[in-house]
Design a protein around this motif. Structure first.
Motif, PDB file in Angstrom:
ATOM      1  N   MET A 104       0.852  -1.174   0.000  1.00 28.17           N
ATOM      2  CA  MET A 104       0.000   0.000   0.000  1.00 28.17           C
ATOM      3  C   MET A 104       0.900   1.241   0.000  1.00 28.17           C
ATOM      4  O   MET A 104       1.782   1.376   0.828  1.00 28.17           O
ATOM      5  N   THR A 105       0.675   2.137  -0.937  1.00 24.58           N
ATOM      6  CA  THR A 105       1.494   3.337  -1.046  1.00 24.58           C
ATOM      7  C   THR A 105       1.045   4.390  -0.038  1.00 24.58           C
ATOM      8  O   THR A 105      -0.031   4.295   0.557  1.00 24.58           O
ATOM      9  N   HIS A 106       1.883   5.395   0.097  1.00 23.18           N
ATOM     10  CA  HIS A 106       1.575   6.506   0.992  1.00 23.18           C
ATOM     11  C   HIS A 106       0.263   7.181   0.566  1.00 23.18           C
ATOM     12  O   HIS A 106      -0.571   7.532   1.405  1.00 23.18           O
ATOM     13  N   THR A 107       0.078   7.330  -0.742  1.00 23.28           N
ATOM     14  CA  THR A 107      -1.143   7.950  -1.264  1.00 23.28           C
ATOM     15  C   THR A 107      -2.363   7.088  -0.960  1.00 23.28           C
ATOM     16  O   THR A 107      -3.420   7.603  -0.582  1.00 23.28           O
ATOM     17  N   ASP A 108      -2.218   5.758  -1.092  1.00 24.97           N
ATOM     18  CA  ASP A 108      -3.321   4.841  -0.779  1.00 24.97           C
ATOM     19  C   ASP A 108      -3.707   4.938   0.695  1.00 24.97           C
ATOM     20  O   ASP A 108      -4.890   4.942   1.042  1.00 24.97           O
ATOM     21  N   ARG A 113      -7.258   6.172   2.148  1.00 29.21           N
ATOM     22  CA  ARG A 113      -8.037   5.306   3.040  1.00 29.21           C
ATOM     23  C   ARG A 113      -8.377   6.047   4.338  1.00 29.21           C
ATOM     24  O   ARG A 113      -9.492   5.946   4.844  1.00 29.21           O
ATOM     25  N   ALA A 114      -7.417   6.793   4.867  1.00 24.03           N
ATOM     26  CA  ALA A 114      -7.659   7.566   6.090  1.00 24.03           C
ATOM     27  C   ALA A 114      -8.749   8.606   5.861  1.00 24.03           C
ATOM     28  O   ALA A 114      -9.637   8.788   6.702  1.00 24.03           O
ATOM     29  N   ILE A 115      -8.705   9.276   4.720  1.00 12.99           N
ATOM     30  CA  ILE A 115      -9.726  10.272   4.398  1.00 12.99           C
ATOM     31  C   ILE A 115     -11.104   9.612   4.319  1.00 12.99           C
ATOM     32  O   ILE A 115     -12.091  10.133   4.852  1.00 12.99           O
TER      33      ILE A 115
END
Length: 119
Positions: free
Chosen positions: A1-5, A9-11
Motif C-alpha cells: 500500500m502506497t503513501h497515497t493509498d 483510506r484515512a480520508i
C-alpha cells in the motif's frame, strides 16, 4: 500500500465518522503526534550524564597529550562509539521530527541548538 493509498483510506474513514466523533478522533491523532514528538525530542536532547562527560573530557585531554594507558584507551573508544551511536540516533530523530513538523532538518537543528556531529 502506497503513501497515497494510505492517505486516501484515512480520508475515507474520517468521512464515515459521525460528526460528533470527529473531535474525539482529532484529539486522539494529536495525542499520537504529541507522543511521537516527545519521544523524538528526548532522543534529540539526550546527553551524557555530567560525571561521564567529565570523564570523557579527561580522557580526551589525556589522549591529546598521548598519555592514555591501554585501559584508558579502551574506555575512550567505548565513549567514542557510544557518542557516535547517540549522534546517529539524534540525526534520525531530527529527520523524523522535521517530517512531523513539516520543516527542514537544518532549521529544526537550529531550534534545538544541536550539533549532531559533535562529540
Amino acid at each position: 500500500m502506497t503513501h497515497t493509498d494510505i492517505r486516501q483510506r484515512a480520508i475515507e474513514l474520517i468521512q464515515q465518522l459521525p460528526p460528533e466523533r470527529l473531535n474525539d478522533v482529532v484529539h486522539w491523532l494529536e495525542s499520537l503526534s504529541s507522543t511521537d514528538e516527545t519521544a523524538l525530542i528526548e532522543i534529540i536532547q539526550r546527553r551524557l550524564p555530567p560525571h561521564e562527560q567529565q570523564r570523557l573530557n579527561e580522557l580526551r585531554d589525556r589522549s591529546e597529550q598521548a598519555l592514555l594507558n591501554e585501559t584508558e584507551q579502551q574506555e575512550y573508544i567505548t565513549y567514542a562509539d557510544r557518542l557516535e551511536q547517540q549522534n546517529v540516533d539524534r540525526l534520525e530523530a531530527l529527520i523524523k521530527l522535521a517530517k512531523l513538523r513539516n520543516i527542514d532538518v537544518p532549521t529544526l537543528n537550529q531550534q534545538f541548538c544541536v550539533e549532531p556531529y559533535a562529540s
